[in-house]
Design a protein around this motif. Structure first.
Motif, short mmCIF file in Angstrom:
data_model
loop_
_atom_site.label_atom_id
_atom_site.label_comp_id
_atom_site.label_asym_id
_atom_site.label_seq_id
_atom_site.Cartn_x
_atom_site.Cartn_y
_atom_site.Cartn_z
N VAL A 203 0.84 -1.20 0.00
CA VAL A 203 0.00 0.00 0.00
C VAL A 203 0.87 1.25 0.00
O VAL A 203 0.62 2.21 -0.75
CB VAL A 203 -0.95 -0.01 1.21
CG1 VAL A 203 -1.66 1.33 1.35
CG2 VAL A 203 -1.97 -1.13 1.08
N ARG A 204 1.90 1.25 0.83
CA ARG A 204 2.81 2.40 0.89
C ARG A 204 3.48 2.64 -0.46
O ARG A 204 3.67 3.79 -0.88
CB ARG A 204 3.86 2.18 1.98
CG ARG A 204 3.31 2.19 3.39
CD ARG A 204 4.39 1.81 4.42
NE ARG A 204 5.49 2.76 4.39
CZ ARG A 204 5.52 3.92 5.06
NH1 ARG A 204 4.48 4.25 5.81
NH2 ARG A 204 6.56 4.71 4.98
N ALA A 205 3.84 1.55 -1.14
CA ALA A 205 4.52 1.68 -2.42
C ALA A 205 3.63 2.35 -3.46
O ALA A 205 4.06 3.27 -4.17
CB ALA A 205 4.95 0.30 -2.90
N VAL A 206 2.38 1.90 -3.56
CA VAL A 206 1.46 2.47 -4.53
C VAL A 206 1.12 3.91 -4.15
O VAL A 206 1.06 4.80 -5.01
CB VAL A 206 0.19 1.60 -4.64
CG1 VAL A 206 -0.88 2.29 -5.47
CG2 VAL A 206 0.55 0.24 -5.24
N ALA A 207 0.91 4.14 -2.87
CA ALA A 207 0.56 5.49 -2.41
C ALA A 207 1.69 6.49 -2.70
O ALA A 207 1.42 7.65 -3.04
CB ALA A 207 0.25 5.47 -0.92
N ALA A 208 2.93 6.05 -2.58
CA ALA A 208 4.05 6.95 -2.83
C ALA A 208 4.05 7.44 -4.27
O ALA A 208 4.41 8.60 -4.55
CB ALA A 208 5.37 6.23 -2.51
N GLU A 209 3.63 6.59 -5.20
CA GLU A 209 3.59 6.97 -6.61
C GLU A 209 2.43 7.92 -6.92
O GLU A 209 2.53 8.73 -7.85
CB GLU A 209 3.46 5.72 -7.48
CG GLU A 209 4.65 4.77 -7.39
CD GLU A 209 4.46 3.54 -8.25
OE1 GLU A 209 3.34 3.37 -8.80
OE2 GLU A 209 5.41 2.75 -8.37
N GLU A 212 0.73 12.90 -4.73
CA GLU A 212 0.42 14.29 -5.09
C GLU A 212 -0.93 14.39 -5.79
O GLU A 212 -1.76 15.24 -5.45
CB GLU A 212 1.54 14.85 -5.97
CG GLU A 212 1.34 16.32 -6.32
CD GLU A 212 2.52 16.88 -7.10
OE1 GLU A 212 2.41 18.03 -7.58
OE2 GLU A 212 3.54 16.18 -7.24
N ARG A 213 -1.15 13.50 -6.76
CA ARG A 213 -2.41 13.54 -7.52
C ARG A 213 -3.60 13.21 -6.63
O ARG A 213 -4.65 13.86 -6.70
CB ARG A 213 -2.32 12.55 -8.68
CG ARG A 213 -3.58 12.49 -9.53
CD ARG A 213 -3.39 11.59 -10.74
NE ARG A 213 -3.33 10.17 -10.39
CZ ARG A 213 -2.23 9.44 -10.37
NH1 ARG A 213 -1.05 10.00 -10.64
NH2 ARG A 213 -2.26 8.17 -10.06
N ASP A 214 -3.45 12.20 -5.78
CA ASP A 214 -4.58 11.78 -4.95
C ASP A 214 -4.94 12.83 -3.91
O ASP A 214 -6.12 13.09 -3.65
CB ASP A 214 -4.26 10.45 -4.25
CG ASP A 214 -4.42 9.26 -5.18
OD1 ASP A 214 -4.95 9.43 -6.29
OD2 ASP A 214 -4.01 8.15 -4.80
N LEU A 215 -3.94 13.44 -3.28
CA LEU A 215 -4.24 14.46 -2.28
C LEU A 215 -4.94 15.66 -2.93
O LEU A 215 -5.80 16.29 -2.30
CB LEU A 215 -2.97 14.90 -1.57
CG LEU A 215 -2.36 13.88 -0.61
CD1 LEU A 215 -1.08 14.43 0.01
CD2 LEU A 215 -3.35 13.49 0.49
N ALA A 216 -4.59 15.95 -4.16
CA ALA A 216 -5.23 17.07 -4.86
C ALA A 216 -6.69 16.80 -5.17
O ALA A 216 -7.48 17.74 -5.32
CB ALA A 216 -4.46 17.37 -6.15
N THR A 217 -7.07 15.53 -5.25
CA THR A 217 -8.45 15.17 -5.60
C THR A 217 -9.21 14.55 -4.43
O THR A 217 -10.34 14.07 -4.62
CB THR A 217 -8.46 14.17 -6.78
OG1 THR A 217 -7.74 12.99 -6.40
CG2 THR A 217 -7.83 14.79 -8.01
N GLY A 218 -8.64 14.57 -3.22
CA GLY A 218 -9.33 14.02 -2.06
C GLY A 218 -9.48 12.51 -2.10
O GLY A 218 -10.44 11.95 -1.56
N THR A 219 -8.52 11.84 -2.74
CA THR A 219 -8.55 10.38 -2.89
C THR A 219 -7.61 9.75 -1.86
O THR A 219 -6.52 10.26 -1.63
CB THR A 219 -8.12 9.99 -4.31
OG1 THR A 219 -8.96 10.67 -5.25
CG2 THR A 219 -8.20 8.50 -4.53
N LEU A 220 -8.04 8.64 -1.27
CA LEU A 220 -7.26 8.02 -0.20
C LEU A 220 -6.93 6.57 -0.52
O LEU A 220 -7.81 5.77 -0.86
CB LEU A 220 -8.03 8.06 1.12
CG LEU A 220 -7.37 7.35 2.32
CD1 LEU A 220 -6.06 8.05 2.70
CD2 LEU A 220 -8.32 7.30 3.51
N ILE A 221 -5.65 6.24 -0.41
CA ILE A 221 -5.19 4.85 -0.41
C ILE A 221 -4.50 4.64 0.93
O ILE A 221 -3.64 5.42 1.33
CB ILE A 221 -4.23 4.57 -1.57
CG1 ILE A 221 -4.98 4.65 -2.90
CG2 ILE A 221 -3.57 3.21 -1.42
CD1 ILE A 221 -4.11 4.41 -4.11
N ALA A 222 -4.89 3.58 1.66
CA ALA A 222 -4.32 3.33 2.98
C ALA A 222 -4.55 1.87 3.35
O ALA A 222 -5.36 1.17 2.73
CB ALA A 222 -4.96 4.25 4.03
#
Length: 295
Positions: A203-209, A212-222
């Motif tokens: 999860v950390r690996a995918v989230a690191a990639e 920036e884009r996800d935080l800008a769109t309110g998207t969460l991976i955890a």
């Protein structure tokens, strides 16, 4: 384009997975769709029918047969959702394989790793691109999934790793189990420790990639730790169940994370337990007997 929200829960026939599906169905809107999945057609149909007919249900509920141990099944469901709905808004990856203390861990290794780890990698790769803006992709893991629960010599395999590197580490662990060299290499004999660490690392690996884009769109991976839950899967591992939650109780914090708008940047990509970040480098290697006491 269909604007209804699409939510998917794996391993949702019973226990925590079913409670998550029930909670989503109660809290989403009537136009939204909850897909309750599992590998047994009869159990999926029965569970989906019961959740759909429950008094608190508000959204639509449908069952889908999904054996996450087979990558082609995950790909087929992803293709269906891409074609029919254009993506997915909430995905909670919860499927697991039951382990018993009296059973050989090495004999269960392939099945356990296929469901908990290989499937997690496939879901992240396949459904990550389908996650719509503002969506949630949550992997149910455990507080055992922090790096400190592994011996220090294994830390470089997972710390700051890419998803490909996590997958390579998992397959190296699997090969060592078969070669009977895993303990010599430092791998804990109990499968759930390396498996949970690898889930959180993936999860950390995918989230690191995507951060920036996800935080800008309110998207969460955890990844999420639901705490001690009284289920048939976990009960054999604990000697004291006085603090255990029912599946419905354990589902609440996970559902809050899945349904609350906005994203806390400090939680993005992390392991979350009851709304708080569990530090990645925390934990210490556990003796076998300690596993009977650790949620």
């Amino acid at each position: 384009m269909n604007n209804a929200r699409i939510a998917l829960v794996t391993g949702a026939n019973q226990g925590l997975g079913r409670a998550l599906a029930e909670g989503l169905a109660a809290r989403l809107d009537p136009a939204d769709l909850v897909l309750l999945t599992g590998r047994d057609p009869r159990r999926v149909a029965d569970a989906a029918g019961e959740v759909a007919a429950a008094p608190g249900t508000r959204s639509r509920v449908e069952g889908r047969v999904l054996d996450v141990a087979h990558a082609e099944n995950i790909a087929a469901l992803a293709a269906e959702l891409r074609e029919s709905h254009g993506g997915v808004d909430i995905l909670i990856s919860n499927a697991t394989t039951r382990l018993l203390p009296e059973h050989s861990q090495s004999a269960m290794a392939d099945e356990y790793i296929d469901v908990a780890n290989t499937a997690t990698h496939t879901i992240l790769r396949t459904f990550g691109p389908l996650l719509r803006e503002g969506g949630r992709l949550l992997v149910v893991a455990s507080s055992l999934g922090t790096l400190g629960h592994l011996p220090e010599r294994l830390h470089p395999l997972f710390d700051n790793a890419t998803l490909d590197q996590v997958e390579y580490a998992v397959e190296s662990w699997r090969a060592a189990i078969h070669a009977k060299t895993a303990e010599e290499a430092g791998w804990p004999r109990w499968l759930n420790i390396p498996s949970k660490v690898a889930q959180v690392a993936a999860v950390r690996a995918v989230a690191a990639e995507r951060r920036e884009r996800d935080l800008a769109t309110g998207t969460l991976i955890a990844s999420v730790c639901p705490g001690m839950v009284d289920t048939a899967t976990s009960r054999p591992w604990f000697s004291d169940y006085r603090q255990a939650q029912t599946p419905a109780e354990a589902a609440r914090a996970v559902l809050d994370l899945a349904l609350t708008p906005g994203v806390d940047p400090e939680q993005y990509g992390e392991l979350i337990r009851f709304g708080e970040v569990v530090p990645w480098h925390s934990g210490t290697p556990l003796a076998e007997q300690d596993l009977l006491l650790t949620p």
